[in-house]
Scaffold this active site. Structure first.
Site, PDB file in Angstrom:
ATOM      1  CD  GLU A  44       2.774 -33.308  -1.026  1.00 56.28           C
ATOM      2  OE1 GLU A  44       2.540 -34.332  -1.669  1.00 56.28           O
ATOM      3  OE2 GLU A  44       1.886 -32.613  -0.524  1.00 56.28           O
ATOM      4  CG  HIS A  70      -2.154  -0.851   0.967  1.00 52.74           C
ATOM      5  ND1 HIS A  70      -2.063  -2.176   0.661  1.00 52.74           N
ATOM      6  CD2 HIS A  70      -3.480  -0.562   0.973  1.00 52.74           C
ATOM      7  CE1 HIS A  70      -3.271  -2.677   0.494  1.00 52.74           C
ATOM      8  NE2 HIS A  70      -4.156  -1.717   0.666  1.00 52.74           N
ATOM      9  CE  LYS A  78      -9.678  -8.675 -12.959  1.00 52.88           C
ATOM     10  NZ  LYS A  78      -8.949  -7.766 -13.840  1.00 52.88           N
ATOM     11  CG  ASP A  79      -9.431  -9.513  -5.298  1.00 52.80           C
ATOM     12  OD1 ASP A  79      -8.837  -9.730  -6.374  1.00 52.80           O
ATOM     13  OD2 ASP A  79      -8.984  -8.769  -4.413  1.00 52.80           O
ATOM     14  CB  SER A  83      -1.328  -2.842  -7.266  1.00 53.42           C
ATOM     15  OG  SER A  83      -2.029  -3.404  -6.193  1.00 53.42           O
TER      16      SER A  83
END
Lengths: 178, 419
Positions: B289, B217, B245-246, B221
């Site tokens: 993994e 912040h 959108k998220d 972004s």
């Protein structure tokens, strides 16, 4: 700093700062040591540090795996051929050169910690059907280390020979490990 | 948040709380109406919030699994079977937790690859990247320790192989390893400390996530064009645009998770995990993994033990220097034609390393593994700095709005302060 100024004297306050700081650092270090040391093996684990093995059922050419400190111990009753091969190859080019004679107390009995010195897998070679690697001893399937009939590293990523634990013959057919 | 007029809240209760604890304006400033975000973010910018969701899912399912799990060598495997067979919805909790971990890594890798493609880690966002890598490192430790807990064959041998990496340290290696184990081999004491740390680390991760968001912040972004926001015309409020959108991203993530949980619950597992740990039998091919395979491949491709471990650790450490190794002033690969090609070659290289890690280190795999491992480092240490210096980049647009609206969109022709 006040101590470097010629016109300023060292005061009681400076002494108190340093004394307080010193005690704090030592106290924190001691507490930190106690906490870190608590992660080391506890008394009950250290108490389990010896095992006795009866060798009488192991015929020539057979192997025995026993557990000591949670680790497999490879005991092999070596054939005359294997001993001869191990001794004959003493002078070969090796990563961790060691004579066969320095790895056994009685040439017939090879006693080793059965853990690959690379990353701790259990090498194959204890059973008749196991692959024994290019040198007729043991082969670690994890990352391809080959050990010879004396448990010496001959090929692959492991840095050292299979480790020999501390052990002693109690009589002709019994040994104590640890 | 900066410069925004003090928001008036209509609801009386909200106003009462806000006056005493300004939590509503804080939320608005962090993920709300008062956080202006670049208006050109694509779906690759969804991963941040998806990762937050993944962390929450892991913590919640983990807390409930912990009610039933018993961390001893004798009981661990059985207690997991107990969860699977007897505990109400235990199978669901466990499968969400296990597959959630895999998807968590899938999301974090896409997040990191996005940062590389768009040069998101370049000034002034280096610290944002470094905090992210600290989170990634803790995630790897957490996932590794979590994989050990069910005490299957792969659990035990993964723990053995990975803790044995420490024996490669000269002089003190053996004592360090015994200290880590709390014994002379991987056993109950090891399992219990792994369990404790597996529970602790996610909360440290949560703390680092807050710092990650704080750093994010501070400069906002990054965006697909890789140029800074020039003014209000380049931004839209985070809420409702990016919150909505998220949520789309959440839906996609949850659908994929549901697919694995309900249709392929053991797809990411290994047959040997269904056998209880046996310290005397090593599985024929120990594999980690999938998300560790490329790093594991690098470890195995170096024939020397110490150097193998050094290579393994370096393959992660090198990422910390990425903001300085990627020397180009232009952030986005969109304007870096040469880098863009090397970027895709690098992606292919990592995928190849993944396949190498899954196969025994013999024959052709060994050769491919060595070449691919070498290229991994060449990409970071040679290609990135050189491309940054010599590449002829494409001209950057004047502002985020210009390519869309033309000159009328503002930008250099009509500079406006961001505040």
């Amino acid at each position: 700093m006040s101590t470097t100024q010629p016109d300023e004297k060292v005061t009681r306050r400076d002494f108190l700062y340093i004394a307080t700081g010193g005690v704090t650092v030592v106290g924190a270090a001691l507490a930190g040591w106690a906490i870190i040391d608590s992660m080391n093996p506890a008394a009950n684990i250290l108490a389990l540090s010896t095992v006795e093995i009866d060798l009488s059922p192991v015929e020539e050419g057979q192997s025995l795996t026993v557990v000591w400190r949670g680790k497999p111990i490879f005991v092999r009753n070596r054939t005359a051929e294997e001993i001869a091969q191990a001794v004959a190859e003493d002078s070969d080019n090796m990563k961790d050169p060691q004579n066969d004679a320095d790895r056994v107390q009685q040439p017939q009995w090879l006693v080793m910690i059965g853990i690959c010195t690379h990353l701790g897998c259990i090498p194959l070679g204890q059973k008749f059907s196991d692959p024994k690697g290019e040198f007729g001893g043991w082969f670690c399937p994890c990352h391809g280390s080959h050990y010879d009939t004396s448990g010496r590293i001959r090929k692959g990523p492991a840095p050292t020979n299979l480790e020999i634990p501390e052990y002693a013959f109690l009589d002709d057919t019994r040994i104590k490990i640890g | 948040m900066s410069g925004a007029a003090k928001r008036e809240y209509k609801n009386g209760f909200v106003r009462w709380v806000e006056y005493r604890l300004p939590i509503f304006s804080a939320a608005d400033a962090i993920v709300g109406r008062d956080y202006p975000s670049p208006k050109n973010l694509n779906y690759l910018w969804n991963l941040g919030s998806i990762l937050g969701l993944a962390l929450v899912i892991q913590i919640i399912t983990g807390i409930f699994l912990a009610f039933y799990y018993i961390p001893t060598a004798e009981q661990a495997f059985n207690s997991v079977e107990h969860i699977m067979r007897n505990v109400n919805n235990g199978w669901l909790l466990r499968y969400v937790h296990a597959n959630g971990a895999s998807l968590f890594f899938a999301a974090v890798y896409i997040h990191m690859i996005r940062a590389h493609y768009y040069g998101s880690y370049k000034a002034p966002r280096e610290l944002l990247w470094l905090i992210g890598l600290a989170i990634f490192a803790l995630m790897m430790a957490t996932a590794f320790m979590g994989y050990v807990l069910p005490w299957g064959q792969m659990s035990f041998w993964a723990a053995t192989v990975i803790t044995n990496l420490f024996t490669a340290i000269p002089l003190i290696g053996d004592s360090v390893t015994i200290w880590l184990w709390g014994g002379f081999s991987v056993d109950t004491p090891t399992l219990q400390r792994f369990y404790s740390l597996h529970y602790l680390f996610p909360f440290i991760i949560a703390g680092l996530v807050m710092m990650h968001i704080w750093a994010l912040h501070t400069h906002g972004s990054s965006n697909p064009l890789g140029i800074e926001v020039k003014g209000p015309q380049d931004t839209i409020p985070f809420h409702p645009y990016y919150t909505a959108k998220d949520l789309v991203g959440f839906g996609v993530f949850l659908l994929i998770l549901a697919f694995f949980v309900f249709y392929q619950p053991v797809y990411f597992s290994h047959p040997d995990q269904f056998k209880p740990a046996d310290p005397l039998v090593t599985p024929p091919n120990i594999v980690p993994e999938w998300y560790f395979l490329p790093f594991y491949a690098i470890l195995r491709s170096i024939p020397d033990k110490l150097l193998g471990v050094v290579g393994f650790v370096s393959s992660i450490l090198v990422l910390f220097f990425l903001p300085y190794l990627d020397t180009s002033k232009v952030r986005s690969a969109k304007y870096r034609p040469v880098f863009r090609q090397f970027f895709f070659i690098f992606l292919a290289d990592v995928v190849i390393l993944g396949f190498v890690g899954a196969n025994p280190p013999e024959g052709a795999w060994l050769v491919i593994g060595r070449l691919a491992s070498a290229y991994y480092f060449i990409h970071f240490l040679v290609i990135l700095p050189l491309v940054g210096w010599f590449e002829r980049t494409k001209p950057l647009p004047e502002s985020i709005s210009t390519p869309v609206l033309g000159d009328a969109g503002g930008g250099a022709a009509k500079p406006e302060p961001a505040e």
